[in-house]
Enzyme design. Structure first.
Site, PDB file in Angstrom:
ATOM      1  N   ASP A  33     -62.646  73.221  28.368  1.00 33.17           N
ATOM      2  CA  ASP A  33     -63.470  72.113  28.880  1.00 33.17           C
ATOM      3  C   ASP A  33     -62.820  70.801  28.460  1.00 33.17           C
ATOM      4  N   LEU A  35     -64.509  68.073  28.283  1.00 36.86           N
ATOM      5  CA  LEU A  35     -65.601  67.326  27.619  1.00 36.86           C
ATOM      6  C   LEU A  35     -65.977  66.038  28.363  1.00 36.86           C
ATOM      7  N   LYS A  86     -70.811  67.064  39.359  1.00 34.25           N
ATOM      8  CA  LYS A  86     -71.947  67.594  40.126  1.00 34.25           C
ATOM      9  C   LYS A  86     -72.956  66.561  40.604  1.00 34.25           C
ATOM     10  N   SER A 126     -72.975  76.299  45.325  1.00 29.84           N
ATOM     11  CA  SER A 126     -74.292  75.656  45.309  1.00 29.84           C
ATOM     12  C   SER A 126     -74.987  75.849  46.642  1.00 29.84           C
ATOM     13  N   THR A 128     -76.174  73.641  48.090  1.00 30.15           N
ATOM     14  CA  THR A 128     -75.819  72.438  48.858  1.00 30.15           C
ATOM     15  C   THR A 128     -74.902  72.788  50.043  1.00 30.15           C
ATOM     16  N   TYR A 150     -69.957  65.636  47.364  1.00 31.38           N
ATOM     17  CA  TYR A 150     -70.061  66.728  46.385  1.00 31.38           C
ATOM     18  C   TYR A 150     -70.175  68.068  47.104  1.00 31.38           C
ATOM     19  N   LYS A 154     -67.609  71.522  47.287  1.00 30.82           N
ATOM     20  CA  LYS A 154     -67.959  72.933  47.036  1.00 30.82           C
ATOM     21  C   LYS A 154     -67.567  73.797  48.231  1.00 30.82           C
ATOM     22  N   ASN A 180     -81.762  75.798  42.145  1.00 27.93           N
ATOM     23  CA  ASN A 180     -82.005  74.652  41.247  1.00 27.93           C
ATOM     24  C   ASN A 180     -82.127  75.114  39.798  1.00 27.93           C
ATOM     25  N   ASN A 199     -81.158  62.304  38.010  1.00 27.12           N
ATOM     26  CA  ASN A 199     -81.534  62.353  39.422  1.00 27.12           C
ATOM     27  C   ASN A 199     -82.425  63.548  39.699  1.00 27.12           C
ATOM     28  N   LEU A 201     -85.157  66.655  39.264  1.00 36.44           N
ATOM     29  CA  LEU A 201     -86.596  66.585  38.975  1.00 36.44           C
ATOM     30  C   LEU A 201     -86.958  67.020  37.549  1.00 36.44           C
ATOM     31  N   ASP A 296     -82.536  64.119  51.282  1.00 36.68           N
ATOM     32  CA  ASP A 296     -83.326  65.269  50.835  1.00 36.68           C
ATOM     33  C   ASP A 296     -83.782  66.122  52.011  1.00 36.68           C
TER      34      ASP A 296
HETATM   35  P1  NAD Z   1     -72.109  70.381  33.553  1.00 36.78           P
HETATM   36  O1  NAD Z   1     -71.626  69.028  33.895  1.00 36.78           O
HETATM   37  O2  NAD Z   1     -73.151  70.508  32.490  1.00 36.78           O
HETATM   38  O3  NAD Z   1     -70.889  71.324  33.169  1.00 36.78           O
HETATM   39  C1  NAD Z   1     -69.622  71.210  33.764  1.00 36.78           C
HETATM   40  C2  NAD Z   1     -68.588  71.172  32.649  1.00 36.78           C
HETATM   41  O4  NAD Z   1     -67.290  71.080  33.230  1.00 36.78           O
HETATM   42  C3  NAD Z   1     -68.758  69.982  31.720  1.00 36.78           C
HETATM   43  O5  NAD Z   1     -68.803  70.435  30.371  1.00 36.78           O
HETATM   44  C4  NAD Z   1     -67.508  69.122  31.978  1.00 36.78           C
HETATM   45  O6  NAD Z   1     -67.073  68.468  30.806  1.00 36.78           O
HETATM   46  C5  NAD Z   1     -66.526  70.175  32.481  1.00 36.78           C
HETATM   47  N1  NAD Z   1     -65.482  69.683  33.386  1.00 36.78           N
HETATM   48  C6  NAD Z   1     -65.618  68.943  34.508  1.00 36.78           C
HETATM   49  N2  NAD Z   1     -64.425  68.734  35.075  1.00 36.78           N
HETATM   50  C7  NAD Z   1     -63.505  69.370  34.307  1.00 36.78           C
HETATM   51  C8  NAD Z   1     -62.095  69.528  34.385  1.00 36.78           C
HETATM   52  N3  NAD Z   1     -61.384  68.969  35.367  1.00 36.78           N
HETATM   53  N4  NAD Z   1     -61.467  70.274  33.450  1.00 36.78           N
HETATM   54  C9  NAD Z   1     -62.186  70.849  32.437  1.00 36.78           C
HETATM   55  N5  NAD Z   1     -63.521  70.694  32.306  1.00 36.78           N
HETATM   56  C10 NAD Z   1     -64.172  69.977  33.233  1.00 36.78           C
HETATM   57  O7  NAD Z   1     -72.630  71.049  34.907  1.00 36.78           O
HETATM   58  P2  NAD Z   1     -73.435  72.397  35.132  1.00 36.78           P
HETATM   59  O8  NAD Z   1     -74.810  72.026  35.557  1.00 36.78           O
HETATM   60  O9  NAD Z   1     -73.241  73.328  34.002  1.00 36.78           O
HETATM   61  O10 NAD Z   1     -72.695  72.946  36.433  1.00 36.78           O
HETATM   62  C11 NAD Z   1     -71.639  73.879  36.342  1.00 36.78           C
HETATM   63  C12 NAD Z   1     -71.101  74.145  37.735  1.00 36.78           C
HETATM   64  O11 NAD Z   1     -72.152  74.612  38.568  1.00 36.78           O
HETATM   65  C13 NAD Z   1     -70.515  72.902  38.416  1.00 36.78           C
HETATM   66  O12 NAD Z   1     -69.355  73.283  39.111  1.00 36.78           O
HETATM   67  C14 NAD Z   1     -71.620  72.486  39.370  1.00 36.78           C
HETATM   68  O13 NAD Z   1     -71.096  71.811  40.496  1.00 36.78           O
HETATM   69  C15 NAD Z   1     -72.216  73.825  39.752  1.00 36.78           C
HETATM   70  N6  NAD Z   1     -73.619  73.718  40.174  1.00 36.78           N
HETATM   71  C16 NAD Z   1     -74.532  73.130  39.350  1.00 36.78           C
HETATM   72  C17 NAD Z   1     -75.857  72.998  39.749  1.00 36.78           C
HETATM   73  C18 NAD Z   1     -76.877  72.328  38.868  1.00 36.78           C
HETATM   74  O14 NAD Z   1     -77.948  71.963  39.363  1.00 36.78           O
HETATM   75  N7  NAD Z   1     -76.651  72.169  37.573  1.00 36.78           N
HETATM   76  C19 NAD Z   1     -76.259  73.490  41.016  1.00 36.78           C
HETATM   77  C20 NAD Z   1     -75.308  74.093  41.815  1.00 36.78           C
HETATM   78  C21 NAD Z   1     -73.979  74.215  41.395  1.00 36.78           C
HETATM   79  C1  UD1 Z   2     -80.079  67.829  44.209  1.00 32.69           C
HETATM   80  C2  UD1 Z   2     -78.857  67.473  45.018  1.00 32.69           C
HETATM   81  C3  UD1 Z   2     -78.103  68.768  45.331  1.00 32.69           C
HETATM   82  C4  UD1 Z   2     -77.753  69.523  44.060  1.00 32.69           C
HETATM   83  C5  UD1 Z   2     -79.063  69.800  43.297  1.00 32.69           C
HETATM   84  C6  UD1 Z   2     -78.840  70.507  41.995  1.00 32.69           C
HETATM   85  C7  UD1 Z   2     -79.446  65.420  46.253  1.00 32.69           C
HETATM   86  C8  UD1 Z   2     -79.766  64.848  47.601  1.00 32.69           C
HETATM   87  N1  UD1 Z   2     -79.260  66.773  46.225  1.00 32.69           N
HETATM   88  O1  UD1 Z   2     -80.856  68.670  45.006  1.00 32.69           O
HETATM   89  O2  UD1 Z   2     -76.923  68.511  46.051  1.00 32.69           O
HETATM   90  O3  UD1 Z   2     -77.129  70.757  44.370  1.00 32.69           O
HETATM   91  O4  UD1 Z   2     -79.719  68.542  43.042  1.00 32.69           O
HETATM   92  O5  UD1 Z   2     -78.144  69.692  41.091  1.00 32.69           O
HETATM   93  O6  UD1 Z   2     -79.339  64.724  45.259  1.00 32.69           O
HETATM   94  N2  UD1 Z   2     -87.706  64.618  43.158  1.00 32.69           N
HETATM   95  C9  UD1 Z   2     -88.718  63.691  42.940  1.00 32.69           C
HETATM   96  N3  UD1 Z   2     -88.551  62.782  41.934  1.00 32.69           N
HETATM   97  C10 UD1 Z   2     -87.423  62.764  41.133  1.00 32.69           C
HETATM   98  C11 UD1 Z   2     -86.402  63.711  41.381  1.00 32.69           C
HETATM   99  C12 UD1 Z   2     -86.575  64.623  42.407  1.00 32.69           C
HETATM  100  O7  UD1 Z   2     -89.729  63.684  43.629  1.00 32.69           O
HETATM  101  O8  UD1 Z   2     -87.338  61.898  40.251  1.00 32.69           O
HETATM  102  C13 UD1 Z   2     -87.912  65.636  44.215  1.00 32.69           C
HETATM  103  C14 UD1 Z   2     -86.842  65.622  45.314  1.00 32.69           C
HETATM  104  O9  UD1 Z   2     -87.215  64.757  46.341  1.00 32.69           O
HETATM  105  C15 UD1 Z   2     -86.831  67.107  45.712  1.00 32.69           C
HETATM  106  C16 UD1 Z   2     -87.175  67.850  44.421  1.00 32.69           C
HETATM  107  O10 UD1 Z   2     -87.810  66.892  43.581  1.00 32.69           O
HETATM  108  O11 UD1 Z   2     -87.845  67.353  46.650  1.00 32.69           O
HETATM  109  C17 UD1 Z   2     -85.958  68.406  43.704  1.00 32.69           C
HETATM  110  O12 UD1 Z   2     -84.998  67.368  43.514  1.00 32.69           O
HETATM  111  P1  UD1 Z   2     -83.651  67.608  42.654  1.00 32.69           P
HETATM  112  O13 UD1 Z   2     -83.995  68.186  41.337  1.00 32.69           O
HETATM  113  O14 UD1 Z   2     -82.879  66.333  42.688  1.00 32.69           O
HETATM  114  O15 UD1 Z   2     -82.874  68.764  43.437  1.00 32.69           O
HETATM  115  P2  UD1 Z   2     -82.387  68.858  44.968  1.00 32.69           P
HETATM  116  O16 UD1 Z   2     -83.015  67.807  45.801  1.00 32.69           O
HETATM  117  O17 UD1 Z   2     -82.601  70.257  45.382  1.00 32.69           O
END
Ligand code: NAD
Ligand code: UD1
Length: 341
Positions: A33, A35, A86, A126, A128, A150, A154, A180, A199, A201, A296
């Site tokens: 990582d 970091l 992300k 994702s 997404t 983003y 993916k 989520n 960002n 919820l 959204d």
């Molecule tokens: P996170 O940011 O907590 O973890 C990602 C880690 O990758 C971090 O520790 C960061 O320091 C490291 N990193 C980023 N770029 C790097 C690089 N070039 N080289 C080495 N390390 C690097 O995010 P997360 O929530 O744990 O998500 C992990 C993966 O899952 C991501 O690829 C994200 O896009 C995907 N994902 C996350 C969500 C979500 O809601 N959390 C949803 C769908 C997909």
């Molecule tokens: C968001 C990202 C998505 C990503 C996902 C997980 C956007 C447009 N989409 O999706 O690409 O994969 O997070 O990281 O940013 N909400 C509120 N108030 C808030 C925050 C959210 O009402 O302060 C609502 C949103 O309108 C939505 C729901 O809660 O209906 C979930 O929101 P969020 O947690 O941001 O997830 P996603 O919208 O699914």
């Protein structure tokens, strides 16, 4: 002793929980990582939960020489590739950086794996990639389309990895489409570290509960959903982590790749999540209804048949557990003096 899994992004939210689950199942773990969105003390925290300490390498997945050295000095069974950026909003501001880090990073990693002859990969995709879905629940066969840089990064990674498997069947790739992810480890030693004002919820709810914001802004109450607020498929991060072990076993046993949704299959509205949070924690969340957030979708939740039939995995933990664990994590961060951007 089983062999070794390389986890890129292993000090992050989902990677750290997966490292714990892997080590508790007897795997050795190497965490790579840079970091950019996590702290090095996560390694000690993983060790405190997991009974052994992962080997940590501070470095970037775009560093080809470092990857060659890693593959040369360890026998690696598979790679789990979490490293990525992300934030949807940030991806509009820094589109080139997202392409370089997410797509360039994945290309650099698979090139190093190819050189080393390690061709098993579990990739963090994702929901997404479904963009605005035509129907819910969303099956893996649904059309793929994205609405932001983003999401495009993916989808580009998925395309690259599909192409790789089509060209060379020795490649076995699990494309895991997360819905989520929320919650935290029950120990409250690891969890999500949102940068600045979240960002998403759930971290916003826990910050309102902690007093960092006066109320939750509900983005829209005129969607065609049960109560007008947006519906999503919240999944406990520990369930998600276990889904990665199921995918790894699939690659090892079946010898071929798979694409699977990782979600619960249940749609939960914003108001339902707030109610569950209050029920689980006793903390009331003040609300303010605002306009819809641009980009959204009304409703997004997973079809889960593929994950069950192929991986024999399904989510176990309740919405209550997601809320209670997210709140315990928020409280432990507050006790440790974390700031709320
Ligand atoms: P996170 O940011 O907590 O973890 C990602 C880690 O990758 C971090 O520790 C960061 O320091 C490291 N990193 C980023 N770029 C790097 C690089 N070039 N080289 C080495 N390390 C690097 O995010 P997360 O929530 O744990 O998500 C992990 C993966 O899952 C991501 O690829 C994200 O896009 C995907 N994902 C996350 C969500 C979500 O809601 N959390 C949803 C769908 C997909
Ligand atoms: C968001 C990202 C998505 C990503 C996902 C997980 C956007 C447009 N989409 O999706 O690409 O994969 O997070 O990281 O940013 N909400 C509120 N108030 C808030 C925050 C959210 O009402 O302060 C609502 C949103 O309108 C939505 C729901 O809660 O209906 C979930 O929101 P969020 O947690 O941001 O997830 P996603 O919208 O699914």
């Amino acid at each position: 002793m089983k062999n070794t899994i390389l986890i890129t992004g292993g000090t992050g939210f989902i990677g750290s929980h997966t490292a714990v689950e892997l080590m508790q199942s007897g795997w050795r773990v190497i965490v790579l990582d840079n970091l950019c969105n996590s702290e090095p003390d996560v390694i000690e925290r993983i060790a405190a939960i997991g009974a052994s300490r992962p080997h940590f390498v501070a470095g970037d997945v775009r560093d080809a020489a470092l990857l060659d050295q890693l593959f040369a000095s360890h026998t690696i069974t598979a790679v789990m590739h979490f490293a990525g950026l992300k934030s949807v909003g940030e991806s509009w501001q820094q589109a080139a950086h997202y392409l370089d880090n997410n797509v360039g990073g994945t290309a650099c990693l698979v090139a190093a794996m190819e050189r080393a002859g390690v061709r098993r990969l579990v990739f963090s995709s994702s929901a997404t990639v479904y963009g605005e879905p035509d129907t819910v629940p969303i099956a893996e066969s649904a059309p793929l389309r994205t609405t932001n840089p983003y999401g495009r990064s993916k989808l580009l990674c998925e395309d690259m990895l599909r192409q790789l498997q089509a060209a060379d069947p020795r490649w076995q790739v699990a494309l895991l489409r997360y819905f989520n992810p929320v919650g935290a480890h029950a120990s409250a030693l690891i969890g999500e570290k949102p940068t600045g004002v979240p960002n998403n919820l759930m971290p916003y709810i826990t910050q309102v509960a902690a007093g960092a914001h006066p109320y939750l802004r509900v983005f829209g109450n005129d969607y065609p959903t049960i109560d007008g607020t947006g519906v999503r498929d919240y999944i406990h991060v520990v369930d998600l982590a276990q889904g990665h072990l199921a995918a790894l076993h699939y690659l090892l046993e079946e010898g071929r790749g798979i694409t699977a949704n990782l979600g619960t299959g249940s749609g939960v509205s914003v108001l339902q999540l707030v109610a569950a949070f209050t029920q689980a924690t006793g903390v009331t969340i003040p609300l303010q209804i605002l306009e819809r957030r641009p980009g959204d979708v009304a409703s997004c939740f997973a079809a889960t048949e593929q994950a069950w039939e192929a991986l024999r995995w399904r989510a176990q933990l309740s919405l209550q557990a997601m809320c209670a664990d997210a709140w315990r994590w928020e409280c432990s961060r507050a006790a440790a003096g974390a700031s709320h951007g």
